[in-house]
Design an enzyme around this catalytic site. Structure first.
Site, PDB file in Angstrom:
ATOM      1  N   ARG A 125       3.141  29.849 -15.641  1.00 17.20           N
ATOM      2  CA  ARG A 125       2.309  28.104 -15.560  1.00 17.20           C
ATOM      3  C   ARG A 125       3.594  27.462 -16.599  1.00 17.20           C
ATOM      4  O   ARG A 125       4.028  26.235 -15.550  1.00 17.20           O
ATOM      5  CB  ARG A 125       1.455  28.168 -15.383  1.00 17.20           C
ATOM      6  CG  ARG A 125       0.856  26.742 -14.861  1.00 17.20           C
ATOM      7  CD  ARG A 125       1.610  25.880 -13.956  1.00 17.20           C
ATOM      8  NE  ARG A 125       1.818  27.002 -12.455  1.00 17.20           N
ATOM      9  CZ  ARG A 125       3.021  26.960 -11.610  1.00 17.20           C
ATOM     10  NH1 ARG A 125       3.741  25.827 -12.055  1.00 17.20           N
ATOM     11  NH2 ARG A 125       2.759  27.259 -10.694  1.00 17.20           N
ATOM     12  N   LYS A 160      11.810   4.663 -18.209  1.00 12.19           N
ATOM     13  CA  LYS A 160      10.387   5.025 -17.631  1.00 12.19           C
ATOM     14  C   LYS A 160      10.176   6.302 -17.963  1.00 12.19           C
ATOM     15  O   LYS A 160      10.347   6.820 -16.858  1.00 12.19           O
ATOM     16  CB  LYS A 160      10.279   3.751 -15.951  1.00 12.19           C
ATOM     17  CG  LYS A 160      10.282   2.455 -16.187  1.00 12.19           C
ATOM     18  CD  LYS A 160      10.243   1.592 -15.195  1.00 12.19           C
ATOM     19  CE  LYS A 160      10.931   0.741 -15.309  1.00 12.19           C
ATOM     20  NZ  LYS A 160      10.984  -0.381 -14.008  1.00 12.19           N
ATOM     21  N   LYS A 192      15.539  -9.085 -22.713  1.00 12.37           N
ATOM     22  CA  LYS A 192      14.462  -8.820 -21.764  1.00 12.37           C
ATOM     23  C   LYS A 192      13.707 -10.302 -21.461  1.00 12.37           C
ATOM     24  O   LYS A 192      13.694 -11.281 -22.172  1.00 12.37           O
ATOM     25  CB  LYS A 192      13.207  -7.506 -21.467  1.00 12.37           C
ATOM     26  CG  LYS A 192      14.774  -6.482 -21.296  1.00 12.37           C
ATOM     27  CD  LYS A 192      13.219  -5.183 -20.947  1.00 12.37           C
ATOM     28  CE  LYS A 192      13.750  -5.509 -19.117  1.00 12.37           C
ATOM     29  NZ  LYS A 192      13.235  -4.246 -18.485  1.00 12.37           N
ATOM     30  N   GLU A 226      19.336  -9.709 -19.867  1.00 14.55           N
ATOM     31  CA  GLU A 226      18.670  -9.630 -18.501  1.00 14.55           C
ATOM     32  C   GLU A 226      18.618 -10.816 -18.775  1.00 14.55           C
ATOM     33  O   GLU A 226      18.772 -12.150 -18.384  1.00 14.55           O
ATOM     34  CB  GLU A 226      17.363  -9.270 -18.302  1.00 14.55           C
ATOM     35  CG  GLU A 226      16.263  -9.229 -17.588  1.00 14.55           C
ATOM     36  CD  GLU A 226      15.490  -8.324 -17.495  1.00 14.55           C
ATOM     37  OE1 GLU A 226      14.384  -9.392 -16.471  1.00 14.55           O
ATOM     38  OE2 GLU A 226      14.958  -7.790 -17.777  1.00 14.55           O
ATOM     39  N   ASP A 247      18.891  -8.408 -13.199  1.00 13.18           N
ATOM     40  CA  ASP A 247      17.493  -8.012 -12.453  1.00 13.18           C
ATOM     41  C   ASP A 247      17.344  -8.159 -11.722  1.00 13.18           C
ATOM     42  O   ASP A 247      17.474  -9.037 -10.746  1.00 13.18           O
ATOM     43  CB  ASP A 247      16.902  -8.398 -13.707  1.00 13.18           C
ATOM     44  CG  ASP A 247      15.327  -7.568 -13.210  1.00 13.18           C
ATOM     45  OD1 ASP A 247      15.622  -6.421 -13.294  1.00 13.18           O
ATOM     46  OD2 ASP A 247      14.427  -8.642 -13.259  1.00 13.18           O
TER      47      ASP A 247
END
Length: 309
Positions: A125, A160, A192, A226, A247
């Protein structure tokens, strides 16, 4: 230790990198990284022991098993699967029958293992989890890369990622033909919207103030800004950004931003990028397209490990 003096582990330290070196192929997984990931996964799965196998499979039982693709996929993670079997029983005979980064059809054999049946069953597994998950990321990445073929844009990953699996998942992106963006918060400055919101009162504008401070504090690092609007693109260009993240912009704004930035800064389109839409985004002239879905939404592919006579 104060936050501003924190450093990443030596393995992940990036300094004095050019923009293109930063946005390039990361090295293959090291033996240490493979061993560490596999040890953690085996400890999680085995706990105090594989009670089913220990109870029903004789100690002297032997077996031969083949790992096969059950659908079309791009292979990634075979070194981890091999290490999973090897860590439980170094004497097992293991043969990799495919190569990471290769596209294979259903039914193709990826790996063969033979020897004592118990360790094969106990590592099954863990070995499959690595290859199914990472091959899923590689397959999805390849689909995005092929969708923009013929344009000048390139596909990037993001941060992410599954906690603890970032290096593995970014490696899988490479197997699929994508490129790695930042590995973490330490190897590049990315200013950002929330950073800018904290500086909204700074003259002459938040972008200029943020970039000036970034250059003063970390002159060796590239700086990305950004931008949500064309006005912010203009501010970022005036401030001297190396890379501008566009963005959630409409296609017409992406085209305008790409024209404005050409020869002055690289551009990265970002925000909800889907496979059906990525070609149109690439055709706007942006340099990079970052896709969070590569790592946060890729489906694990169907791969099996079957015992043979």
């Amino acid at each position: 230790m104060k936050p501003e003096t924190q450093t990443a582990p030596d393995l992940f330290t990036f300094t004095n990198l050019s923009l293109f070196a930063m946005l390039s192929t990361m090295e293959r997984l090291s033996d240490h990284e493979v061993r560490q990931a596999v040890q953690l996964a085996l400890a999680e799965d085995l706990g105090t022991g594989d009670v089913t196998t220990l109870a029903v499979v004789p100690e002297n039982a032997r077996a031969k098993a083949v790992m096969r693709a059950r659908e079309s996929l791009v292979v990634a993670g075979l070194p981890l699967a091999q290490a999973a079997f090897r860590q439980l029983a170094p004497e097992l005979e293991i043969a990799c029958l495919a190569e990471d980064g290769k596209k294979v059809s259903p039914g193709v054999a990826l790996l063969q293992v033979q020897g004592s049946a118990r360790p094969i069953l106990s590592a099954e597994r863990v070995a499959l989890n690595f290859v199914q998950r990472l091959s899923g990321i590689a397959k999805l990445t390849r689909e995005f890369v092929e969708a923009i073929k013929g344009t000048s844009a390139e596909i990037l990953d993001t941060r992410k990622t599954t906690p603890g699996w970032r290096r593995l998942e970014k490696y899988a992106v490479l197997c699929g033909g994508g490129r790695n963006h930042r590995l973490g918060l330490f190897d590049m400055i990315l200013i950002k919207d929330n950073h800018l919101a904290a500086l909204k009162a700074e003259p002459p504008n938040a972008i200029a103030a943020a970039l000036r401070r970034a250059r003063e504090k970390y002159p060796q690092l590239k700086v990305e800004i950004e931008a949500d609007t064309i006005e912010q693109v203009d501010q970022a260009l005036a401030a001297g950004a190396d890379l501008i993240l566009l963005d959630n912009m409409k296609l017409e704004d992406l085209r305008l931003a790409a024209r404005k930035c050409r020869g002055r800064a690289k551009t990265e389109a970002s925000g909800g990028v889907s496979l059906p839409a990525v070609r149109a985004i690439a055709e706007t002239g942006v340099d990079f397209i970052s896709v969070g879905a590569l790592t946060h939404s890729a489906r694990a592919v169907d791969i099996g490990l079957d015992f043979e006579p």
